[in-house]
Design a protein around this motif. Structure first.
Motif, short mmCIF file in Angstrom:
data_model
loop_
_atom_site.label_atom_id
_atom_site.label_comp_id
_atom_site.label_asym_id
_atom_site.label_seq_id
_atom_site.Cartn_x
_atom_site.Cartn_y
_atom_site.Cartn_z
N THR A 154 -3.30 8.15 5.70
CA THR A 154 -3.79 6.83 6.15
C THR A 154 -4.80 6.99 7.29
O THR A 154 -5.10 6.03 7.98
CB THR A 154 -2.63 5.92 6.61
N VAL A 173 0.65 0.94 7.75
CA VAL A 173 0.98 1.44 6.40
C VAL A 173 2.01 2.55 6.52
O VAL A 173 2.99 2.61 5.77
CB VAL A 173 -0.29 1.96 5.69
N GLY A 174 1.81 3.44 7.50
CA GLY A 174 2.64 4.64 7.61
C GLY A 174 4.10 4.36 7.85
O GLY A 174 4.97 5.05 7.31
N THR A 196 -5.05 8.89 -0.70
CA THR A 196 -5.54 8.36 0.58
C THR A 196 -5.91 6.89 0.44
O THR A 196 -6.32 6.45 -0.64
CB THR A 196 -6.75 9.14 1.11
N VAL A 197 -5.79 6.16 1.57
CA VAL A 197 -6.27 4.78 1.62
C VAL A 197 -7.30 4.60 2.73
O VAL A 197 -7.80 3.51 2.93
CB VAL A 197 -5.12 3.76 1.81
N ALA A 198 -7.57 5.67 3.48
CA ALA A 198 -8.52 5.56 4.60
C ALA A 198 -9.91 5.30 4.04
O ALA A 198 -10.36 6.01 3.15
CB ALA A 198 -8.49 6.83 5.42
N THR A 237 0.84 -1.20 0.00
CA THR A 237 0.00 0.00 0.00
C THR A 237 0.87 1.25 0.00
O THR A 237 0.65 2.20 -0.76
CB THR A 237 -0.92 0.00 1.24
N ALA A 238 1.88 1.27 0.86
CA ALA A 238 2.76 2.44 0.96
C ALA A 238 3.50 2.67 -0.36
O ALA A 238 3.58 3.80 -0.86
CB ALA A 238 3.75 2.24 2.11
#
Ligand SMILES: NC(=O)c1ccc[n+]([C@@H]2O[C@H](COP(=O)([O-])OP(=O)(O)OC[C@H]3O[C@@H](n4cnc5c(N)ncnc54)[C@H](OP(=O)(O)O)[C@@H]3O)[C@@H](O)[C@H]2O)c1
Length: 309
Positions: free
Chosen positions: A213, A157-158, A234-236, A131-132
């Motif tokens: 995130t 993820v961060g 964004t992935v949130a 994801t990152a």
């Protein structure tokens, strides 16, 4: 085989232990004896947990779609893996997941497990790292010397995003809770803001890329700090149907990528990239992760379920 599956209760989805037949891999799939599974703690709220790909209701889903384990059987077309190899990887959200003694995944979605990592450590990697990477490169087009702001720099993820952004040569600013600021600084971030004490949009400007995130108000305020032509990714996954189009356009869902996982395994084995386990929980206690009742002394890293330790 033993699984943990979702059940509906008056308070929403919960997990219960159940028995199922061991699945059979398709021609391009492998059967994996799961050793450990990584957890995204809000996964039970995701749409694929309660709906099938065609939109019809889904019940008794087996969650978590990232894992490490051993190949137990290969589909008839598989030439790249053999029975007994230690692997890590992910499968599709609509497939049955890895809170099970066995799971099935396409061979293109896995790679050999990094040799220097335990099964538990390896299970923290696939979704967070992919994801990152995809956020910063495929979607964010981050270039050396650019200024990137990463929201949630201590999360699953961060912490990969901070490390990848440094490897890509960017100037990295991250937000994190006060207790995790030293951890994120230790990952190499050039600046870390305590998100409760320092509103990022009152301190930052001319940012080339924001990778979010966290979502919600944090995401909504992210456009305020961009330079002209800057981007938000964004992935949130709390984006409402009536959200502005720019927010919908900023969102993406991670894609499985076994080739990239092989490269990531090499970075982990060299020590160029690091991963972090927040806590390890036995399969029968997995419910506690989703209702946030796992005691953990550590505020950063990823929670792992030990399935067949
Ligand atoms: N779309 C996709 O493909 C995809 C893929 C993976 C994950 N996700 C989603 O991405 C999100 C993050 O996942 P994760 O596994 O990284 O979660 P996580 O491990 O729980 O990390 C979230 C981090 O955000 C921090 N945080 C909370 N509020 C914040 C704020 N206002 N500002 C800055 N940081 C804040 C938390 O810090 P404290 O807890 O210390 O406050 C925590 O370190 C989840 O919603 C997940 O569902 C989506």
């Amino acid at each position: 085989m033993k699984v943990m599956q979702t059940v509906s209760t008056a308070n929403g989805l919960s997990l219960q232990a159940s028995e199922r037949p061991t699945p059979t891999p398709g021609p391009d799939e492998v059967l994996i004896r799961v050793r450990a599974a990584g957890v995204i703690t809000d996964e039970l709220n995701w749409q694929p947990t309660t709906q099938k790909a065609d939109g019809s209701p889904r019940t008794n889903a087996v969650p978590t779609h990232e894992f490490s384990g051993d190949i137990a059987a290969c589909g008839e077309n598989i030439q790249s893996f053999t029975k007994g190899q230690a692997i890590y990887g992910m499968n599709d959200w609509y497939q049955e997941g890895a809170l099970a003694e066995f799971t099935v995944a396409p061979a293109t979605s896995i790679a050999l497990r990094p040799k220097s990592l335990s099964y538990e450590q390896a299970a923290t990697v696939p979704i967070g790292a992919l994801t990152a990477w995809q956020a910063l490169t495929d979607h964010g087009h981050l270039q050396p010397q650019q200024r990137v702001l990463i929201h949630g720099g201590a999360g699953g993820v961060g912490f990969f995003a901070v490390q990848f952004a440094k490897l890509l040569g960017a100037y990295v600013i991250a937000t994190a809770s006060r207790d995790t600021v030293p951890f994120v600084e230790g990952l190499g971030a050039d600046q870390v803001l305590d998100y409760r004490a320092t509103p990022f949009d009152q301190h930052l400007h001319d940012i080339d890329l924001v990778f979010d995130t966290v979502g919600g108000d944090t995401l909504a305020r992210s456009w305020n700090v961009l330079r002209s032509g800057g981007r938000v990714v964004t992935v949130a996954d709390d984006i409402p149907d009536d959200a502005p189009q720019k927010i919908k356009d900023a969102f993406f869902i991670v894609q499985p990528d076994g080739k990239k996982l092989a490269e990531i395994a090499s970075l982990l084995d060299k020590g160029t990239l690091r991963t972090f386990v927040k806590a390890v929980v036995p399969l029968q206690d997995a419910e506690q992760i989703y209702n946030h009742s796992i005691p953990s002394a550590q505020r950063y890293g990823k929670i792992v379920v030990a399935v067949n330790p």
